[in-house]
Structure formats: structure tokens, C-alpha cells
Design an enzyme around this catalytic site. Sequence first.
Site, PDB file in Angstrom:
ATOM      1  N   ASP A 204       0.943  -1.283  -0.097  1.00 31.03           N
ATOM      2  CA  ASP A 204      -0.077  -0.154  -0.001  1.00 31.03           C
ATOM      3  C   ASP A 204       0.767   1.370  -0.014  1.00 31.03           C
ATOM      4  O   ASP A 204       0.340   2.282   0.544  1.00 31.03           O
ATOM      5  CB  ASP A 204      -0.913   0.032   1.238  1.00 31.03           C
TER       6      ASP A 204
ATOM      7  N   GLN B 238       1.768  -5.893  -3.236  1.00 28.68           N
ATOM      8  CA  GLN B 238       2.282  -6.039  -1.822  1.00 28.68           C
ATOM      9  C   GLN B 238       3.843  -5.269  -1.635  1.00 28.68           C
ATOM     10  O   GLN B 238       3.873  -4.313  -2.396  1.00 28.68           O
ATOM     11  CB  GLN B 238       2.658  -7.544  -1.562  1.00 28.68           C
TER      12      GLN B 238
ATOM     13  N   LYS C 220       1.692   2.083  -5.162  1.00 33.95           N
ATOM     14  CA  LYS C 220       2.140   1.870  -6.306  1.00 33.95           C
ATOM     15  C   LYS C 220       1.290   1.935  -7.585  1.00 33.95           C
ATOM     16  O   LYS C 220       1.661   2.279  -8.656  1.00 33.95           O
ATOM     17  CB  LYS C 220       2.383   0.026  -6.188  1.00 33.95           C
TER      18      LYS C 220
ATOM     19  N   GLY D 265      -4.622  -4.064  -3.899  1.00 35.15           N
ATOM     20  CA  GLY D 265      -5.561  -3.147  -4.018  1.00 35.15           C
ATOM     21  C   GLY D 265      -4.865  -1.985  -4.622  1.00 35.15           C
ATOM     22  O   GLY D 265      -4.154  -1.144  -3.572  1.00 35.15           O
ATOM     23  N   HIS D 266      -4.844  -1.460  -5.661  1.00 37.44           N
ATOM     24  CA  HIS D 266      -4.050  -0.384  -6.197  1.00 37.44           C
ATOM     25  C   HIS D 266      -5.022   0.776  -6.633  1.00 37.44           C
ATOM     26  O   HIS D 266      -5.727   0.596  -7.684  1.00 37.44           O
ATOM     27  CB  HIS D 266      -3.113  -0.754  -7.362  1.00 37.44           C
TER      28      HIS D 266
HETATM   29  P1  GDP Z   1      -1.076   0.268  -3.464  1.00 36.97           P
HETATM   30  O1  GDP Z   1      -1.448  -0.948  -3.238  1.00 36.97           O
HETATM   31  O2  GDP Z   1       0.494   0.475  -3.136  1.00 36.97           O
HETATM   32  O3  GDP Z   1      -1.346   0.770  -4.949  1.00 36.97           O
HETATM   33  O4  GDP Z   1      -1.582   1.630  -2.377  1.00 36.97           O
HETATM   34  P2  GDP Z   1      -2.957   1.674  -1.981  1.00 36.97           P
HETATM   35  O5  GDP Z   1      -3.921   2.159  -3.168  1.00 36.97           O
HETATM   36  O6  GDP Z   1      -3.574   0.550  -1.627  1.00 36.97           O
HETATM   37  O7  GDP Z   1      -2.800   2.682  -0.774  1.00 36.97           O
HETATM   38  C1  GDP Z   1      -2.451   3.999  -1.064  1.00 36.97           C
HETATM   39  C2  GDP Z   1      -3.620   5.009  -0.695  1.00 36.97           C
HETATM   40  O8  GDP Z   1      -2.890   6.195  -0.479  1.00 36.97           O
HETATM   41  C3  GDP Z   1      -4.658   5.056  -1.861  1.00 36.97           C
HETATM   42  O9  GDP Z   1      -5.728   5.310  -0.950  1.00 36.97           O
HETATM   43  C4  GDP Z   1      -4.079   6.473  -2.524  1.00 36.97           C
HETATM   44  O10 GDP Z   1      -5.144   7.029  -3.158  1.00 36.97           O
HETATM   45  C5  GDP Z   1      -3.383   7.234  -1.475  1.00 36.97           C
HETATM   46  N1  GDP Z   1      -2.251   8.108  -1.888  1.00 36.97           N
HETATM   47  C6  GDP Z   1      -1.399   7.889  -2.706  1.00 36.97           C
HETATM   48  N2  GDP Z   1      -0.387   8.654  -2.834  1.00 36.97           N
HETATM   49  C7  GDP Z   1      -0.885   9.567  -1.886  1.00 36.97           C
HETATM   50  C8  GDP Z   1      -0.200  10.748  -1.471  1.00 36.97           C
HETATM   51  O11 GDP Z   1       0.978  11.312  -1.890  1.00 36.97           O
HETATM   52  N3  GDP Z   1      -0.985  11.446  -0.461  1.00 36.97           N
HETATM   53  C9  GDP Z   1      -2.220  10.901   0.030  1.00 36.97           C
HETATM   54  N4  GDP Z   1      -2.830  11.761   1.050  1.00 36.97           N
HETATM   55  N5  GDP Z   1      -2.683   9.974  -0.248  1.00 36.97           N
HETATM   56  C10 GDP Z   1      -1.978   9.014  -1.280  1.00 36.97           C
HETATM   57  P1  IMO Z   2      -0.968  -4.179  -2.288  1.00 38.56           P
HETATM   58  O1  IMO Z   2      -0.447  -4.514  -3.658  1.00 38.56           O
HETATM   59  C1  IMO Z   2      -1.102  -4.692   2.043  1.00 38.56           C
HETATM   60  C2  IMO Z   2      -1.128  -8.775   3.594  1.00 38.56           C
HETATM   61  C3  IMO Z   2      -2.143  -9.062   4.013  1.00 38.56           C
HETATM   62  C4  IMO Z   2      -1.744 -10.203   5.247  1.00 38.56           C
HETATM   63  C5  IMO Z   2      -0.597 -10.698   4.510  1.00 38.56           C
HETATM   64  C6  IMO Z   2      -0.843 -12.274   3.536  1.00 38.56           C
HETATM   65  O2  IMO Z   2      -2.491  -3.405  -2.354  1.00 38.56           O
HETATM   66  O3  IMO Z   2       0.215  -3.291  -1.690  1.00 38.56           O
HETATM   67  P2  IMO Z   2      -2.527 -12.874   1.720  1.00 38.56           P
HETATM   68  O4  IMO Z   2      -3.849 -12.510   1.154  1.00 38.56           O
HETATM   69  O5  IMO Z   2      -1.302 -12.483   0.590  1.00 38.56           O
HETATM   70  O6  IMO Z   2      -2.171 -14.212   1.972  1.00 38.56           O
HETATM   71  O7  IMO Z   2      -2.015 -12.150   2.935  1.00 38.56           O
HETATM   72  O8  IMO Z   2      -0.214 -10.050   3.397  1.00 38.56           O
HETATM   73  N1  IMO Z   2      -1.006  -8.069   2.121  1.00 38.56           N
HETATM   74  C7  IMO Z   2      -1.241  -6.921   1.856  1.00 38.56           C
HETATM   75  N2  IMO Z   2      -0.974  -5.515   2.598  1.00 38.56           N
HETATM   76  N3  IMO Z   2      -1.333  -4.417   0.834  1.00 38.56           N
HETATM   77  C8  IMO Z   2      -1.144  -5.567  -0.186  1.00 38.56           C
HETATM   78  O9  IMO Z   2      -1.232  -5.448  -1.438  1.00 38.56           O
HETATM   79  C9  IMO Z   2      -1.329  -6.975   0.381  1.00 38.56           C
HETATM   80  N4  IMO Z   2      -1.468  -8.087   0.090  1.00 38.56           N
HETATM   81  C10 IMO Z   2      -1.237  -8.797   1.012  1.00 38.56           C
HETATM   82  O10 IMO Z   2      -2.848  -8.176   4.913  1.00 38.56           O
HETATM   83  O11 IMO Z   2      -0.842  -9.628   6.292  1.00 38.56           O
HETATM   84 MG    MG Z   3      -3.011  -1.784  -1.677  1.00 40.08          MG
END
Ligand code: GDP
Ligand code: IMO
Ligand code: MG
Length: 422
Positions: free
Chosen positions: A13, A223, A16, A40-41
Amino acid sequence: MTIDVVLGLQWGDEGKGKIVDYLAPQYHIVARFQGGPNAGHTLKFDGKHFVLHTIPSGIFREELINVIGNGVVIDPVTLVKEMAVLDEVRLDYQDRLLVAKKAHLILPTHRYLDKLSEVSKGEDKIGSTLRGIGPTYMDKTGRNALRVGDILQPDFKTRYEALRNKHLQIAKIYPETAFDLATEEKKWFDCINRLKEMRIIDGAYYINNALERGKKVLAEGAQGSMLDIDFGTYPYVTSSNTITAGVCTGLGVAPSKIGEVIGITKAYCTRVGSGPFPTELHDEMGEMLRNEGHEFGSTTGRPRRCGWLDLPQLKYTVMLNGVTQLAVTKMDVLDRFPEIKVATHYRHDGVITQEVPYDLCDPNIKPLYIGLEGWNESLDGVNKYQDLPERALHYLTTIEDYLQVPVTMVSTGPERKKLLLN
Ligand code: GDP
Ligand code: IMO
Ligand code: MG
């Protein structure tokens, strides 16, 4: 041509989706190389908001090819749901979304086994996303699994049934849990039919031929490195190699073909699910990070655990990945912190070290911090990297100096446009 990589350096998270979406127009192809619907991107642009789980984050950029690589595990039901969202916004993606034949399939019973395994672990559960990731990769390495290419074979149904029956036998070792197999199976096969209409490719030849023809390819990680099956905080990890090495096995490219490796870190640290997190904050500072950063899981909605930036942890993952550039996201979340702490060492059994110890679960491991002054102002109006407040720049140079890698991008908001280039 070489292939560039974007991946997360922490526990996932890191942003990416946002960074890949931003960089995508510089490339011809974006390819996911591992993970599955546990990811979840999030992408935000033009007032719209999308969360992608299986589909690469280049999909909203016109003409760009998006490849779901062989290292990815695919739940056809999630994939079809994601495509339905793209259909709703009338995105033209059919010819631009390609799936590798050798990608593995998540069966409904993989999800069932994931749930049973987690429930049986009780307090020690991994905190899995319950998407069936672990059981699917187990079947992959156990040489039992079904792959996308198999759906085109006449004996697919028979092979499916054999694997499903095996899963049901395994499930008997656990106490029974509710699971409507018939409904799940019906949905799954409907979605398999939709999958058959997609462009199914030999991923390794496709990517290598593209590189040969001078196409620019960006590999999108899922991840984060601390969730890597080999180098993460085992057993609290996911079941794939999330690091750069995973690009080679997950797309079929040679190590010599790896180009730039863009490692993403938040300006602080989060983790969702169980497992060690040395700099985790259990106080109002942690609460403030969660509130300011809206730190709730994109896939499961669970609150994310929050803490300070951990430089020894980052140095470890920079090393594992061969990071050549850093992207620091969520800088704006720190706008209102009078003091920002950063871990620079761990103390473990009286020894002070910059190395991540074998067992981070050991309660005797204590991070040692330095305190930096916060910038105490909004980054909202900042449009150029060099216009960042002096104390924000100092924060970034502290990271660069420690990690010996340049920060080339700073994200100051979730929107696509909120990105400063250095
Ligand atoms: P990913 O899994 O690495 O793609 O990241 P996620 O989407 O799960 O989580 C990142 C969260 O932070 C999302 O809700 C984005 O919209 C938000 N986000 C990304 N970059 C920024 C930033 O620079 N500032 C803030 N406040 N939110 C951000
Ligand atoms: P993105 O791509 C954050 C964590 C789960 C759990 C562990 C194992 O959005 O960054 P799994 O379902 O893979 O067997 O879970 O890894 N986990 C993540 N945490 N971002 C993710 O993906 C994750 N994908 C798995 O919360 O701790
Ligand atoms: Mg994510």
C-alpha cells in the site's frame, strides 16, 4: 531494451497504483508479475477513483498494453468484476489487456482453504486477505494447479473437479465453516467463459519480443518487500516473491534485462494484517497518521497499523531489490506533525545494528529514533520539488543520505497530478 520496475519497499500500500498510473505514458507495456486479488491499487484522476486488484495500473492510459504475467494468480470472478467497472466507464481495453497462459487460477476452494486455515490459526492468523492466495501458490509449487492455458483444453472440467475434490478432502481436517460451493462454482465457470474471450498469450515470448523490438516495459509489483515469501517477516508474509527477482520469474525476463528499479516508500510506515512492525505507534500519533492518511485497506477495508519510517528496514529492501530511484509517497500526511521521528537503528540484546534481525517478532528488538522538525504547513500548493519547505527537503535528504539512493519523485496527494519530480 531493459524492463523498469516499480515496487513497494514496505508492507504494501505504498502507492504503487498511483505511481504506475503516473509513469505509464512513458511506456508501451505495463505488466503485473506476482500476487493476485490480495492487491488493491488505487488510482485517482479527473475526479474519478478506481481500485485495481488484478488488472495492471496502466489500463487507463490510452493505447498502452497491460499484461497479467505468469507469476500472477488470477481469480476469474474478481477479474471479471474489475472488467465490469471498466465497461461501466466505457473504457476501451479489450485489445489492450493480455493474460499469460502460464498464470495460475484461484479456485473457489482455494478461498475456502484460505479461510479455514486462518480460522484454525486463531490468534496466530496471518491476517490474510482471504482471497485464496496462499493455497493457490501452494498448489503451484506442489504441482497440482490449473493455469489459464488449461481453460482451453477439453479436459479442463475434469481436472477442475479432481483438484476441487482434493481440496474438499483437505478441508476435512478443519472444523466445518459455511461455504456455498455450488453458487461459487457456478459464478466461477461463468467467469472462466469470459476469460476465454480475452487475449491469452505466451507471456515470456510476448515481453521478450517486445523488448527486442525496442518497446518500453514497466513491471508493476504488488504487496511490498517486507511481505516477500523469502525475505519478509515470515510467516507473516504473502506467498510470492514481491522483490525485483520476482520480475524475472513472474514475466520470464532474464536478470540482465532489469533496468531502473523504482522503490516506493510512504513518508511513514503502515502494515495491514498480523506480524511484527517495529516502529508501530499505539498512541495518538499512530491514530493521527491513520486519520490524516486515511489508512484503511483498499481491498479489505481493515484499518492499517501505522508507525514511523524505519530506515534500517528500507535499507534492507533497497538492497534486496537493487533500487536505483526512490519515490516517497504521502508526504502531505505529515504536514501537521510538529516532530517526525525516523528509526535509524535497532537495539537487540544490547547490540546496536542497522541490519534487520532474523526474527522481528522478538519483543527485545527496539528501534532507535532521531527526531526531525516537521514543516507544519500544507504541501497542497507546492508544484515543484525544490519549492518544498526546507524542513520537508531536509526530511528527504535524510532518507537519501541513509539509503544512498536518490529520491526522484515525491507524492503530495492521492491525485495523479500531485507528484513532484526531482
Ligand atoms: P498500493 O497498493 O501500493 O497501490 O496503494 P493503495 O492504493 O492500497 O494505498 C495507497 C492509498 O494512498 C490510496 O488510497 C491512494 O489514493 C493514497 N495515496 C497515494 N499517494 C498519496 C499521497 O501522496 N498522499 C495521500 N494523502 N494519499 C495518497
Ligand atoms: P498491495 O498490492 C497490504 C498482507 C495481508 C496479510 C498478508 C498475507 O495493495 O500493496 P495474503 O492474502 O497475501 O495471503 O495475505 O499480506 N497483504 C497486503 N497488505 N497491501 C497488499 O497489497 C497486500 N497483499 C497482502 O494483509 O497480512
Ligand atoms: Mg494496496
